[in-house]
Design a protein around this motif. Structure first.
Motif, PDB file in Angstrom:
ATOM      1  N   LEU A 175      59.222  67.956  24.089  1.00 16.88           N
ATOM      2  CA  LEU A 175      59.881  69.024  24.892  1.00 16.88           C
ATOM      3  C   LEU A 175      61.169  69.621  24.232  1.00 16.88           C
ATOM      4  O   LEU A 175      62.074  68.688  23.761  1.00 16.88           O
ATOM      5  N   PRO A 176      61.484  70.859  24.660  1.00 12.48           N
ATOM      6  CA  PRO A 176      62.804  71.344  24.120  1.00 12.48           C
ATOM      7  C   PRO A 176      63.853  70.821  24.992  1.00 12.48           C
ATOM      8  O   PRO A 176      63.716  70.073  26.084  1.00 12.48           O
ATOM      9  N   GLU A 177      65.264  70.636  24.635  1.00 12.85           N
ATOM     10  CA  GLU A 177      66.228  69.948  25.296  1.00 12.85           C
ATOM     11  C   GLU A 177      66.330  70.558  26.606  1.00 12.85           C
ATOM     12  O   GLU A 177      67.085  69.763  27.525  1.00 12.85           O
ATOM     13  N   ASP A 178      66.268  71.824  26.801  1.00 12.42           N
ATOM     14  CA  ASP A 178      66.571  72.575  27.994  1.00 12.42           C
ATOM     15  C   ASP A 178      65.351  72.655  29.007  1.00 12.42           C
ATOM     16  O   ASP A 178      65.174  73.430  29.944  1.00 12.42           O
ATOM     17  N   ALA A 179      64.167  71.798  28.843  1.00  8.93           N
ATOM     18  CA  ALA A 179      63.090  71.708  29.449  1.00  8.93           C
ATOM     19  C   ALA A 179      63.357  71.681  31.034  1.00  8.93           C
ATOM     20  O   ALA A 179      64.163  70.851  31.524  1.00  8.93           O
TER      21      ALA A 179
END
Length: 770
Positions: free
Chosen positions: A40-44
């Motif tokens: 997942l992206p860090e800002d999910a």
């Protein structure tokens, strides 16, 4: 909204391999673990879905109604709201669609789980080829958890024996706390934590209420999540039992609305319609649709019945405000823990429109499902015996308001829950908040969308491409259309072009701004089966046609003016119905209207239970109240014998055999309206005793009278007649208990002594159909 992650066609992800290089000895080896994988992206974002039950758009004060909903206000004020969001018009179908991103028939949920049948679109089984978002998000790295009403497990699979693969934890949720059935007592629910049946943490006398418990548990889970997995985003699904019947709330909450509905449902609709326009929730050219000719006007209600009808609505309003307050507590905790900015909240007010299943107003709402005709005065008379109007909303009743209050709660639209043809059954407000990415905007989003659009929206904002294979099973296509494009663009052109609706023959088709609708064979607020239902065919239904660009509320039928447009939409409906396993149209009626003898029931004709077996869901238990049977109890009777030998159902309807001061007693509680009590005249002998309860039809027909005989060691000790029996079932969520009355007590004779555990010992209980 989000750059897509690299597509992962098959889930789960391949197992991470070691980065170390082994040699013959550790001295000759290189130890170098591979870096931790993150999918997942860090800002999910965290995701919270809130779903209120059986709640129409004309109730919340947020949109012009008269039920105070400050938590819903808050999400709207801090985010955006959609005034053309739609559900399926029924509980299980909406939930299956909402959680999977597919149309409800495609995932086997053409009707509620309890009425499943053999047609693929109505099987009650969500296929593994349509993985829920929870399963996909879990593989990507989300912590997943669900609370409250589930209603997507086949009814025959809800016992502690499993199977568990269709329980929430088998479908992608790592944690679940709530109830599996379609409804529950808010004071004495049959609860499940993961796959274990658990009792409520407090009693009603100690202040227990299910909505509060669900909020408490979700808050506790959040706190543990933050402490133990602070680096993982969460996906939470919080689905209240409110405001589905029974309408249960403490008196002080109902009293907040005392006198507010005294002028009745027709006046309520007019007030709400006016305010909805003033708030800009509906357009100025929207029309208030008329009351259906078969629905009672307030002026037609006899004066002596009006206090009863008013109080039912006061209780419902307090119940609705109470659940919104609990939602506020959950939102407060998300904010307090620092999650608010990057938590995407969907607050959906209703899985369908308000429910007309209370029909003429009731103190025991499953009377209607059993097709037992009653008069309002019978309810009022029975109510007087248990505390009068103040008992409404309490554990002693399973009340639900008059259908016309449900119609008022679905202002300004036609219809109610169960009507997939009209927006009173399908149009539910949705508010969305995501401070990190969505700018607050008071302008309602008017794009036409559906509950199956939620999952593709989540996938888009996270950056996930729907997998082609999950757990080795090829996946069905996602049916929904993401509405993320509208988050920050209220004027964006809607992208959903076509959407069908169908529930039990009531149906409609939306296509490019037009809607064709067929009311269907059933009128939800009328008791009993409609005349001619066994000969009904969709070919003879009358279709209506609406231009939604000019007609917000389906007020002007254009079928005669545009027959070619109607023909086009009817053809599109047939294409969509064929593609989505809707056929046969009206397949959800197979059990409830055409073949009640085929309802879900255990395949057995004989059972042997231990003396301490409890919490067997009624759908899976022997049908002691409507099948000829013999219950044989082998017990050791003490000198001061007291307690429950067995009970099936609840205070709102059920049957029970118990001992009171040595006297053998039996009660058949026909939904509070009628209680048949059979008592022996002498005390039981002490020591080893065989007790038999024989039930036989005096007249073998649905709802026919029963003869009940109590025997002790082969001798008849008491006999009586139950004038009317319950042909379907007593409860949706209560159980068979042996040796104790867990959940709700069936008999008022031991109500104050519940759970009234038997003080002797029960060796075994044998049940046999005869």
């Amino acid at each position: 909204m989000k750059t897509k992650l690299a597509a992962q066609d098959s889930l789960p992800f391949p197992r991470k391999t070691s980065g170390s290089t082994p040699g013959r000895t550790m001295q000759e080896s290189v130890y170098k673990p591979s870096p931790a994988e993150r999918h997942l992206p860090e800002d999910a974002p965290n995701i919270l879905i809130i779903l209120v039950d059986d709640a129409g758009p004309g109730l919340p004060s947020t949109f012009g109604g008269e039920v105070t909903t400050r938590s819903l206000d808050r999400i709207v004020d801090e985010g955006i709201a959609y005034n053309r969001f739609h559900t399926t018009a029924m509980c299980s179908p909406t939930r299956a669609s909402l959680l999977s991103g597919r149309n409800h028939h495609r995932v086997g949920n053409g009707q509620i789980a309890e009425l499943a049948n053999d047609w693929d679109g109505y099987s009650g089984h969500i296929p593994r080829s349509s993985a829920l978002a929870a399963e996909v998000l879990r593989h990507y790295g989300y912590s997943t958890a669900a609370w409250g009403k589930w209603h997507n497990t086949p009814a025959e699979e809800t016992t502690v024996a499993g199977p568990f693969d269709s329980w929430p934890t088998g479908l992608g949720f790592e944690y679940f706390y709530g109830f599996l059935a379609g409804e529950a007592s808010q004071y004495e629910p049959n609860l499940v934590r993961n796959t274990t049946v658990v009792l409520p943490p407090r009693t009603p006398e100690e202040g227990y209420h299910l909505s509060e418990d669900l909020a408490d548990d979700a808050i506790d889970w959040l706190q543990k999540h933050r402490a133990m997995q602070p680096d993982k985003p969460f996906y939470m699904y919080w689905a209240s039992g409110a405001i589905h019947g029974p309408h249960h709330v403490m008196k002080e909450w109902a009293d907040r609305y005392k006198g507010k509905f005294d002028d009745g449902w027709d006046a309520y609709r007019e007030r709400v319609f006016k305010r909805a326009k003033e708030k800009g929730w509906i357009p100025e050219n929207a029309q208030l649709t008329p009351r259906h000719p078969t629905m009672a006007a307030w002026d037609s209600i006899p004066e002596h019945q009006r206090p009863f009808q008013r109080r039912l609505m006061e209780v419902a309003a307090g119940y609705a405000e109470h659940v919104d307050v609990q939602i506020g507590r959950l939102l407060d905790e998300i904010d307090r823990l620092g999650y608010a900015d990057n938590t995407l909240v969907f607050y959906i007010w209703g899985d369908n429109g308000s429910s007309a299943e209370g029909q003429n107003g009731t103190i025991s709402e499953l009377l209607a499902q059993n097709g037992i005709p009653t008069e309002v005065d019978q309810h009022i008379a029975a109510l007087e015996e248990i505390g009068g109007l103040d008992a409404l909303g309490s554990p002693k009743t399973d009340n639900q308001y008059h259908a016309a209050w449900a119609w008022a709660g679905s202002t300004p639209y036609k219809g109610t829950k169960l009507l997939a043809s009209h927006f009173g059954g399908t149009r539910n407000p949705m508010a969305v908040r995501w401070p990190a990415k969505i700018k607050p905007d008071p302008a309602p989003r008017t794009q036409f969308h559906h509950c199956n659009d939620l999952v593709p929206t989540i996938y888009e904002v996270v950056g996930i491409t729907p997998p082609r294979v999950v757990n080795g099973i090829p996946q069905d296509p996602i049916d929904g259309t993401s509405f993320a494009y509208s988050f920050n663009d209220p004027a964006a052109e809607g992208r959903l072009r076509t959407q069908y609706f169908e529930i039990m023959g009531s149906r409609s088709i939306y296509h490019d701004g037009w809607m064709a609708s067929a009311f269907g064979p059933r009128t939800p607020w009328l008791p009993g089966l409609p005349p001619g239902i066994h000969e009904w065919t969709p070919d003879h239904d009358t279709w209506e046609l609406y231009n939604l660009a000019e007609d917000w509320t389906q007020a002007n039928d254009l079928a005669e003016e545009h027959p070619e447009k109607l023909a086009q939409l009817k053809e599109i409906f047939l294409v969509e119905a064929t593609r989505n396993q809707v056929l046969p149209v009206g397949g959800g009626l197979w059990v409830v209207a055409l073949h009640p003898e085929m309802r879900i029931a255990p395949p057995y004709k004989e059972w042997t239970f231990s003396g301490h077996m409890t919490r067997m869901p009624e759908f899976c238990a022997p049908a002691l109240g409507n099948k000829p049977n013999i219950v044989t109890i082998d017990a050791d009777i003490p000198a001061d014998a007291n307690g429950v030998l067995y009970k099936l159902g609840s205070n709102s309807g059920g049957l029970t055999c118990f001992v009171e001061d040595g006297i053998l007693c039996y009660e058949y509680n026909l939904f509070i309206i009628q209680r048949t009590k059979i008592r022996a005249t002498e005390t039981l002998p002490t020591g080893k005793v065989r007790i038999e309860v024989e039930t036989a039809y005096a007249e073998p027909r649905p709802a026919g009278p029963l003869t009940v005989t109590l025997k002790v060691n082969g001798d008849v000790w008491a006999q009586g007649t139950v004038p009317v029996s319950a042909p379907l079932l007593f409860t949706a969520n209560d159980c068979l208990d042996i040796g104790i009355a867990l959940g709700s007590p069936v008999s008022l004779d031991y109500y104050d002594k519940a759970p009234f555990r038997f003080n002797g010992s029960i060796e075994q209980v044998h049940v046999k159909y005869v």
